[in-house]
Design a protein around this motif. Structure first.
Motif, PDB file in Angstrom:
ATOM      1  N   CYS A  60      27.366  36.434  40.876  1.00  0.00           N
ATOM      2  CA  CYS A  60      27.099  37.874  40.861  1.00  0.00           C
ATOM      3  C   CYS A  60      26.536  38.366  39.533  1.00  0.00           C
ATOM      4  O   CYS A  60      26.466  39.577  39.304  1.00  0.00           O
ATOM      5  N   GLU A  61      26.143  37.451  38.649  1.00  0.00           N
ATOM      6  CA  GLU A  61      25.692  37.850  37.313  1.00  0.00           C
ATOM      7  C   GLU A  61      24.481  38.774  37.353  1.00  0.00           C
ATOM      8  O   GLU A  61      24.332  39.635  36.494  1.00  0.00           O
ATOM      9  N   ARG A  62      23.624  38.603  38.336  1.00  0.00           N
ATOM     10  CA  ARG A  62      22.392  39.388  38.408  1.00  0.00           C
ATOM     11  C   ARG A  62      22.436  40.411  39.541  1.00  0.00           C
ATOM     12  O   ARG A  62      21.401  40.920  39.973  1.00  0.00           O
ATOM     13  N   THR A  63      23.651  40.685  40.032  1.00  0.00           N
ATOM     14  CA  THR A  63      23.863  41.604  41.142  1.00  0.00           C
ATOM     15  C   THR A  63      24.898  42.639  40.723  1.00  0.00           C
ATOM     16  O   THR A  63      25.793  42.325  39.930  1.00  0.00           O
ATOM     17  N   PRO A  64      24.815  43.887  41.202  1.00  0.00           N
ATOM     18  CA  PRO A  64      25.862  44.867  40.881  1.00  0.00           C
ATOM     19  C   PRO A  64      27.247  44.317  41.211  1.00  0.00           C
ATOM     20  O   PRO A  64      27.476  43.794  42.299  1.00  0.00           O
ATOM     21  N   ASN A  65      28.161  44.421  40.265  1.00  0.00           N
ATOM     22  CA  ASN A  65      29.501  43.865  40.475  1.00  0.00           C
ATOM     23  C   ASN A  65      30.526  44.671  39.692  1.00  0.00           C
ATOM     24  O   ASN A  65      30.210  45.272  38.662  1.00  0.00           O
ATOM     25  N   VAL A  66      31.742  44.663  40.192  1.00  0.00           N
ATOM     26  CA  VAL A  66      32.858  45.330  39.526  1.00  0.00           C
ATOM     27  C   VAL A  66      34.071  44.411  39.609  1.00  0.00           C
ATOM     28  O   VAL A  66      34.180  43.570  40.509  1.00  0.00           O
ATOM     29  N   THR A  67      34.966  44.568  38.652  1.00  0.00           N
ATOM     30  CA  THR A  67      36.230  43.841  38.652  1.00  0.00           C
ATOM     31  C   THR A  67      37.357  44.843  38.828  1.00  0.00           C
ATOM     32  O   THR A  67      37.331  45.926  38.235  1.00  0.00           O
ATOM     33  N   THR A  68      38.324  44.505  39.646  1.00  0.00           N
ATOM     34  CA  THR A  68      39.425  45.420  39.918  1.00  0.00           C
ATOM     35  C   THR A  68      40.197  45.716  38.634  1.00  0.00           C
ATOM     36  O   THR A  68      40.296  44.866  37.755  1.00  0.00           O
ATOM     37  N   PRO A  69      40.759  46.910  38.522  1.00  0.00           N
ATOM     38  CA  PRO A  69      41.502  47.270  37.305  1.00  0.00           C
ATOM     39  C   PRO A  69      42.753  46.420  37.154  1.00  0.00           C
ATOM     40  O   PRO A  69      43.280  45.885  38.122  1.00  0.00           O
ATOM     41  N   LEU A 120      49.850  49.516  38.752  1.00  0.00           N
ATOM     42  CA  LEU A 120      49.880  50.494  39.827  1.00  0.00           C
ATOM     43  C   LEU A 120      51.040  50.128  40.734  1.00  0.00           C
ATOM     44  O   LEU A 120      51.095  49.000  41.227  1.00  0.00           O
ATOM     45  N   PRO A 121      51.985  51.024  40.945  1.00  0.00           N
ATOM     46  CA  PRO A 121      53.161  50.690  41.766  1.00  0.00           C
ATOM     47  C   PRO A 121      52.771  50.132  43.123  1.00  0.00           C
ATOM     48  O   PRO A 121      51.980  50.733  43.855  1.00  0.00           O
ATOM     49  N   LEU A 180      50.868  47.700  43.846  1.00  0.00           N
ATOM     50  CA  LEU A 180      49.581  47.007  43.903  1.00  0.00           C
ATOM     51  C   LEU A 180      49.342  46.096  42.710  1.00  0.00           C
ATOM     52  O   LEU A 180      48.888  44.967  42.882  1.00  0.00           O
ATOM     53  N   CYS A 181      49.632  46.575  41.499  1.00  0.00           N
ATOM     54  CA  CYS A 181      49.318  45.812  40.291  1.00  0.00           C
ATOM     55  C   CYS A 181      50.511  45.802  39.352  1.00  0.00           C
ATOM     56  O   CYS A 181      51.166  46.830  39.156  1.00  0.00           O
ATOM     57  N   ALA A 182      50.760  44.639  38.778  1.00  0.00           N
ATOM     58  CA  ALA A 182      51.818  44.503  37.773  1.00  0.00           C
ATOM     59  C   ALA A 182      51.534  43.267  36.943  1.00  0.00           C
ATOM     60  O   ALA A 182      51.055  42.250  37.463  1.00  0.00           O
ATOM     61  N   GLY A 183      51.800  43.363  35.645  1.00  0.00           N
ATOM     62  CA  GLY A 183      51.637  42.207  34.771  1.00  0.00           C
ATOM     63  C   GLY A 183      50.212  41.728  34.655  1.00  0.00           C
ATOM     64  O   GLY A 183      49.969  40.535  34.454  1.00  0.00           O
ATOM     65  N   GLY A 184      49.252  42.640  34.788  1.00  0.00           N
ATOM     66  CA  GLY A 184      47.857  42.251  34.642  1.00  0.00           C
ATOM     67  C   GLY A 184      47.251  41.582  35.860  1.00  0.00           C
ATOM     68  O   GLY A 184      46.157  41.013  35.784  1.00  0.00           O
ATOM     69  N   GLU A 185      47.926  41.645  37.008  1.00  0.00           N
ATOM     70  CA  GLU A 185      47.405  41.038  38.232  1.00  0.00           C
ATOM     71  C   GLU A 185      47.619  41.999  39.394  1.00  0.00           C
ATOM     72  O   GLU A 185      48.644  42.672  39.485  1.00  0.00           O
ATOM     73  N   CYS A 186      46.632  42.073  40.294  1.00  0.00           N
ATOM     74  CA  CYS A 186      46.707  42.985  41.433  1.00  0.00           C
ATOM     75  C   CYS A 186      46.672  42.208  42.744  1.00  0.00           C
ATOM     76  O   CYS A 186      46.008  41.173  42.860  1.00  0.00           O
ATOM     77  N   PHE A 187      47.378  42.724  43.737  1.00  0.00           N
ATOM     78  CA  PHE A 187      47.248  42.186  45.082  1.00  0.00           C
ATOM     79  C   PHE A 187      45.877  42.571  45.628  1.00  0.00           C
ATOM     80  O   PHE A 187      45.246  43.530  45.177  1.00  0.00           O
ATOM     81  N   ASP A 188      45.415  41.836  46.626  1.00  0.00           N
ATOM     82  CA  ASP A 188      44.031  41.989  47.091  1.00  0.00           C
ATOM     83  C   ASP A 188      43.726  43.368  47.679  1.00  0.00           C
ATOM     84  O   ASP A 188      42.567  43.770  47.731  1.00  0.00           O
ATOM     85  N   GLU A 189      44.751  44.103  48.100  1.00  0.00           N
ATOM     86  CA  GLU A 189      44.524  45.438  48.645  1.00  0.00           C
ATOM     87  C   GLU A 189      43.821  46.354  47.648  1.00  0.00           C
ATOM     88  O   GLU A 189      43.191  47.342  48.049  1.00  0.00           O
ATOM     89  N   ILE A 190      43.921  46.035  46.361  1.00  0.00           N
ATOM     90  CA  ILE A 190      43.304  46.878  45.345  1.00  0.00           C
ATOM     91  C   ILE A 190      41.797  46.987  45.559  1.00  0.00           C
ATOM     92  O   ILE A 190      41.173  47.986  45.186  1.00  0.00           O
ATOM     93  N   MET A 191      41.205  45.979  46.199  1.00  0.00           N
ATOM     94  CA  MET A 191      39.752  45.996  46.408  1.00  0.00           C
ATOM     95  C   MET A 191      39.330  47.050  47.428  1.00  0.00           C
ATOM     96  O   MET A 191      38.159  47.437  47.484  1.00  0.00           O
TER      97      MET A 191
END
Length: 563
Positions: free
Chosen positions: A347-356, A360-361, A363-374
């Motif tokens: 995806c280097e040459r394509t629009p891309n984003v990384t999940t935060p 988030l209660p 969804l995310c804890a300890g720097g890792e998120c479950f896939d639902e965050i996408m």
């Protein structure tokens, strides 16, 4: 500057701590021989364990062969170390060998992996979060016993001052002696060694730490084998097909890139456990005989988005554009959403984003998120795409965290711990296999939940788009079968569970009408053999992207589309 520091302070030549009174200096040649023997024996337990499992070596001749191979490893190691047996380099280089051997030995013993160039790429691409998943007291103990304690003894030994020419003479003598021992041992045992190595190719990847240094050498030589400075275009003639003329609503295709999902653990594929209830209710079609391009993310993901196919991709001399760039060139809106450690260059040459990574209660804890965050804020992401492209059609790629190991228990929320007790350690070998499987199956159950939510979201988009979802995993996983864990074995010797992956398709009624592809038709080819080689062309075919690079014979949807 570093070398000047060594010379000024004598850091690499002085003993660490007080040496015992009256202790005479150990000759450098003796230190090298002792280090080589230690590495060939204690640091190669994974190799010797594998020998005990080979029935043809369970006799006196097998024992003699093992001794001969041990001598070969020790002599080769000693010859290499003799090249660095200088006053300022010997101790650091021996320490490097010991550390490499200790870490490599642990992972080969613990997970049954081998170290080849592909595995080394995985190591080099490991991020801090993945590293944390691998750390445990067993690793620390192994490194302490195999490397740290020998290093402490090594660094306590004084290094005598010897003239340059005299040191050169002794280094050359040790190198020649090592080569003589190596040649003599090979001459005596060549027939047995060549026969066993041909019959059991995995053994060569267990010779520690020479396997690691060889893999690094191959990686270092890659720029001379693969021209990375030039990116060759693909599908320059790409255009949208006839379906886009006067279309009532544009297509919205969601490509979910699974992580470490093995086909055999999906209930929809006949697995005894109900790991995929949402997919079953959604009338998704799951192909049961699909094979990956590689046994690691770094190998599979770039390959599956390439037009080349596995064999040509591995043998390529140039880099090429991938499917995402062809889709963009045709005029579609494309976005890659990452919940993983990068997209391996796709995806280097394509629009891309990384999940935060913020907490988030739920969804995310300890720097890792479950896939639902996408799925969060997905409508806003689409609205931010260029309007003219969005009007033609949208392609979203979601790269899952999925079933990434070895800490499977971290990949599923508490509500999806259906199979208990589960292994709650990253030292999988310390858990009963059924607990490892339980933890892994919980990750599949959560993936099913995530895919179910994705399908529900796609159904909500139906007034504006003709929607569809394609889920394909990058590779499979070993869960303790034959004492193998994780993935990444060389493709030729990897077990099928590391190479057999799910390929799941969900099509809305409007997308079926648009393409002519019907779920009922796809169900007639559930057991037809496919692979990642089909991915590039099947995606282009589903989206009716016309280009000469497209091969209808590799589009697994084409027979059902009637084109």
């Amino acid at each position: 500057m570093g070398l000047k520091l060594f010379r000024t302070t004598g850091f690499a030549t002085l003993p660490v701590g007080a040496a015992p009174t009256g202790q005479s200096a150990v000759r450098p040649s003796v230190l090298l021989v002792l280090a080589s023997i230690w590495i060939a024996t204690a640091c190669n337990l994974a190799l010797w364990r594998e020998f005990t499992r080979l029935p043809e070596l369970a006799n006196t001749r097998g024992a003699l062969f093992a001794v001969a191979l041990g001598v070969v490893i020790a002599a080769t190691t000693c010859a290499l170390l003799s090249l660095f047996a200088w006053r300022w380099t010997m101790k650091p280089v021996i320490s490097l060998f010991l550390l490499a051997a200790a870490f490599g030995g642990y992972f080969m013993m613990a997970y049954g992996v081998v170290i080849d160039p592909t595995m080394m790429v995985n190591v080099l691409q490991t991020d801090p979060r993945e590293t944390r998943d691998l750390l445990n007291w067993r690793l620390a103990l192994s490194v302490l016993l195999l490397a740290v304690l020998p290093m402490l003894w090594l660094w306590r030994q004084p290094m005598p001052r010897v003239g340059v020419f005299k040191r050169l003479f002794w280094n050359a003598a040790l190198f020649i002696a090592s080569c003589v021992v190596l040649a003599a041992t090979l001459a005596i045992s060549y027939k047995d060694i060549s026969s066993v190595m041909r019959s059991h190719t995995q053994l060569r990847y267990l010779i520690n730490p020479l396997n690691s240094f060889y893999a690094l050498g191959v990686i270092a030589a890659k720029p001379w084998q693969l021209n990375t400075k030039v990116l060759l275009p693909v599908g320059e003639d790409a255009r949208l097909g006839a379906r886009y003329a006067g279309q009532p609503k544009p297509p919205l295709l969601l490509l979910v890139l699974g992580e470490t999902a093995r086909s055999g653990n999906f209930g929809i594929n006949g697995y005894a456990r109900p790991t995929t209830p949402q997919l079953a209710r959604a009338n998704a079609v799951s192909l049961r005989n699909v094979w990956s391009c590689g046994t690691s993310t770094a190998a599979s993901v770039p390959c599956m988005f390439s037009h080349l196919g596995r064999e040509a991709f591995e043998a390529r001399r140039n880099n090429y554009e991938n499917a995402l760039e062809v889709l963009e060139r045709s005029g579609l809106a494309v976005l890659w959403i990452n919940n993983q450690t990068g997209c391996k260059g796709v995806c280097e040459r394509t629009p891309n984003v990384t999940t935060p990574r913020a907490d988030l209660p739920g969804l995310c804890a300890g720097g890792e998120c479950f896939d639902e965050i996408m799925l969060k804020d997905l409508n806003a992401r689409i609205a931010a795409m260029p309007a003219e492209r969005r009007a033609r059609g949208v392609v979203l790629v979601m790269h899952q965290m999925g079933s990434h190991g070895p800490a499977y228990y971290k990949r599923s929320p508490p509500a999806f711990k259906a199979f208990m007790p589960e292994c709650t350690s990253n030292a999988l070998q310390a858990c009963p296999q059924e607990q490892v499987v339980n933890a892994y199956d919980n990750t599949i159950l959560y993936t099913d939940h995530f895919l179910g939510l994705a399908i529900n979201w796609l159904q909500v988009q139906e007034p504006q788009f003709a929607t569809a979802m394609l889920y394909v995993s990058d590779h499979g996983e070993s869960l303790g079968e034959n004492n193998l864990y994780l993935h990444g074995l060389p493709y030729a010797i990897a077990p099928d569970v590391q190479k057999r992956v799910p390929w799941i398709t969900w099509l809305s009624a409007s997308f079926e009408q648009r393409t002519g592809v019907r779920a009922a038709c796809l169900k007639q080819q559930l057991d037809t053999r496919y692979s990642h080689d089909n991915y590039f062309h099947s995606v282009l075919g589903l989206l009716d992207v016309q280009t000469l690079i497209y091969q209808r014979s590799l589009d697994l949807y084409a027979p059902c589309a009637g084109r």
